[in-house]
Design a protein around this motif. Structure first.
Motif, short mmCIF file in Angstrom:
data_model
loop_
_atom_site.label_atom_id
_atom_site.label_comp_id
_atom_site.label_asym_id
_atom_site.label_seq_id
_atom_site.Cartn_x
_atom_site.Cartn_y
_atom_site.Cartn_z
N THR A 190 0.05 23.05 -2.04
CA THR A 190 -0.65 22.13 -1.85
C THR A 190 -0.55 20.85 -1.08
OG1 THR A 190 -1.87 22.22 -4.15
CG2 THR A 190 -2.81 20.40 -2.66
N LEU A 191 -0.79 20.51 -0.29
CA LEU A 191 -0.56 19.04 0.91
C LEU A 191 -1.26 18.18 0.86
CD1 LEU A 191 1.00 22.31 2.61
CD2 LEU A 191 1.72 20.25 4.12
N ARG A 192 -1.38 16.89 0.93
CA ARG A 192 -2.45 16.03 0.70
C ARG A 192 -2.26 15.05 1.29
NH1 ARG A 192 -1.92 16.60 -5.72
NH2 ARG A 192 -3.52 18.49 -6.07
N PHE A 193 -2.82 14.91 2.27
CA PHE A 193 -2.77 13.42 3.84
C PHE A 193 -3.63 12.48 2.84
CE2 PHE A 193 -1.78 17.38 5.93
CZ PHE A 193 -0.55 17.13 6.01
N GLY A 194 -2.82 10.91 2.97
CA GLY A 194 -3.45 10.33 2.41
C GLY A 194 -3.84 8.97 3.06
N GLU A 195 -5.57 8.43 3.39
CA GLU A 195 -5.31 7.16 4.63
C GLU A 195 -4.49 6.75 4.88
OE1 GLU A 195 -8.96 4.96 3.01
OE2 GLU A 195 -9.91 6.31 2.42
N PRO A 196 -4.36 6.68 6.78
CA PRO A 196 -4.01 5.52 7.31
C PRO A 196 -4.10 4.36 6.75
CG PRO A 196 -5.41 6.23 8.61
CD PRO A 196 -5.67 7.20 6.88
N PHE A 197 -2.46 4.02 6.66
CA PHE A 197 -2.53 2.12 6.95
C PHE A 197 -1.35 1.09 7.24
CE2 PHE A 197 0.59 3.71 3.67
CZ PHE A 197 2.11 2.37 3.77
N THR A 198 -1.29 0.22 7.86
CA THR A 198 -0.09 -0.31 8.96
C THR A 198 0.84 -1.20 7.74
OG1 THR A 198 -1.39 -1.95 9.25
CG2 THR A 198 -1.75 0.24 10.74
N ALA A 199 1.85 -1.56 8.33
CA ALA A 199 2.32 -2.48 7.49
C ALA A 199 2.31 -3.08 7.10
CB ALA A 199 4.69 -1.89 8.80
N ASP A 200 1.89 -4.29 8.14
CA ASP A 200 1.17 -5.52 7.91
C ASP A 200 -0.14 -5.52 7.16
OD1 ASP A 200 -1.26 -4.49 9.07
OD2 ASP A 200 -1.08 -5.60 11.48
N GLN A 201 -0.37 -4.13 5.92
CA GLN A 201 -1.29 -4.84 5.19
C GLN A 201 -0.65 -4.38 4.28
OE1 GLN A 201 -3.85 -0.93 7.08
NE2 GLN A 201 -5.05 -2.11 5.00
N VAL A 202 0.51 -4.24 3.72
CA VAL A 202 1.24 -4.74 2.93
C VAL A 202 1.94 -6.51 2.54
CG1 VAL A 202 3.50 -4.52 1.28
CG2 VAL A 202 2.08 -2.75 2.92
N GLU A 203 1.39 -6.75 1.41
CA GLU A 203 1.51 -8.09 0.72
C GLU A 203 3.67 -8.63 0.22
OE1 GLU A 203 -0.53 -10.34 -1.68
OE2 GLU A 203 -2.07 -9.08 -0.94
N PHE A 204 3.87 -9.31 1.93
CA PHE A 204 6.01 -9.19 1.35
C PHE A 204 5.80 -11.31 1.87
CE2 PHE A 204 4.90 -6.70 5.19
CZ PHE A 204 4.90 -7.63 6.25
N PRO A 205 6.88 -11.97 1.72
CA PRO A 205 7.04 -12.93 1.85
C PRO A 205 7.57 -13.30 3.44
CG PRO A 205 8.92 -12.64 -0.13
CD PRO A 205 7.22 -11.18 0.17
N GLY A 206 7.63 -14.00 4.36
CA GLY A 206 8.37 -14.26 5.42
C GLY A 206 7.28 -14.18 5.89
N GLU A 207 8.09 -13.01 8.09
CA GLU A 207 7.68 -12.45 8.76
C GLU A 207 7.21 -10.93 8.44
OE1 GLU A 207 7.88 -14.45 13.28
OE2 GLU A 207 9.92 -14.77 12.08
N ALA A 208 6.55 -10.17 9.52
CA ALA A 208 5.97 -8.85 9.09
C ALA A 208 6.84 -8.58 10.35
CB ALA A 208 4.82 -8.30 9.18
N VAL A 209 8.29 -8.65 10.35
CA VAL A 209 9.17 -8.28 11.82
C VAL A 209 9.65 -7.29 10.52
CG1 VAL A 209 8.70 -9.96 12.84
CG2 VAL A 209 11.13 -10.31 11.32
N ALA A 210 11.01 -6.28 11.47
CA ALA A 210 11.77 -5.41 11.04
C ALA A 210 12.98 -6.11 10.83
CB ALA A 210 12.49 -4.19 12.06
#
Length: 243
Positions: free
Chosen positions: A187-207
């Motif tokens: 079975t292969l399940r593909f979930g709904e797409p999301f982006t890194a800026d939707q994740v909560e974390f401290p600081g800037e959204a940079v690599a």
């Protein structure tokens, strides 16, 4: 860079159409008819543009089955020996891995790992769907291992959407050490797409933000676990990479 240049050279083989047609037509049909994989959520893969397909990893066949069932081409990293082995065996491997969209990279030390990420980024920037295993290597016991932060770096750097993928049963279809697949449904399940800026974390959204990389990697793994239903090991899988 060297790895991506190798991909461009391999693309010349693809233009001949032999292995590409073989993999995408004959093998795809045989796979769907013989193995009859259950496929869920394929519509969640964007039709165009860069996208990261982040999957759990249970078997060597994962890197073959995902591109075969995907509605668009998916590039995976593969060790460069598949392209440099001499003789008929080497010719076949080069054509095979080129046909399924694999990207040759050198593996080994930390510099090689960063070079692999740089190659992955260049693949994404070219608008290709890119497959990655956040755990780093195959799970031998079926559990889901902690994600390495490379997937977080890649998501933050590329800003490409992430589609989590949960695979079930490929370790039974082609167990480690087996030469031929068994007729067991996967079975292969593909979930709904999301982006890194939707994740909560401290600081800037940079690599360059280490806490952001970790938070994104953990978020990706959480979504994969929802799809795969695996037990979470809570530690890294440190087994040497062989696939």
């Amino acid at each position: 860079m060297a790895e991506w240049s190798a991909v461009r050279r391999c693309a010349d083989l693809e233009r001949l159409g032999v292995f590409y047609a073989f993999m995408k037509v004959l093998v795809r049909r045989l796979t769907l008819v013989v193995l009859r994989p259950r496929i869920e959520g394929r519509e969640n893969i964007p039709a165009s543009g860069p996208v990261i397909l982040a999957s759990n990893h249970l078997s060597f066949i994962d890197s073959i089955i995902i591109p075969l069932v995907s509605p668009r081409r998916v590039a995976f990293l593969a060790k460069e020996e598949y392209w440099t082995t001499p003789g008929i065996k080497g010719w076949f491997m080069k054509g095979f891995f080129t046909g399924i969209g694999a990207v040759p990279v050198r593996r080994g030390d930390h510099r090689a790992a960063q070079a692999s990420l740089d190659t992955s980024l260049e693949v994404l920037e070219s608008g290709v769907a890119f497959g990655i295993y956040p755990e780093g290597t195959r799970s031998l016991d079926g559990r889901l291992y902690r994600a390495k932060v490379g997937v977080g770096w890649l998501a933050l750097k590329s800003k490409a959407p992430i589609v989590p993928v949960g695979i079930v049963g490929t370790d039974e279809v082609l167990p480690v050490g087996a030469k031929f697949p068994r007729l067991i449904r996967m079975t292969l399940r593909f979930g709904e797409p999301f982006t890194a800026d939707q994740v909560e974390f401290p600081g800037e959204a940079v690599a360059e933000n280490s806490r952001a990389r970790r938070a994104v990697a953990d978020a990706v793994l959480t979504e994969i676990q929802k799809l795969s239903g695996q037990e979470y090991a809570g530690v890294y899988n440190e087994r040497p990479v062989e696939d």
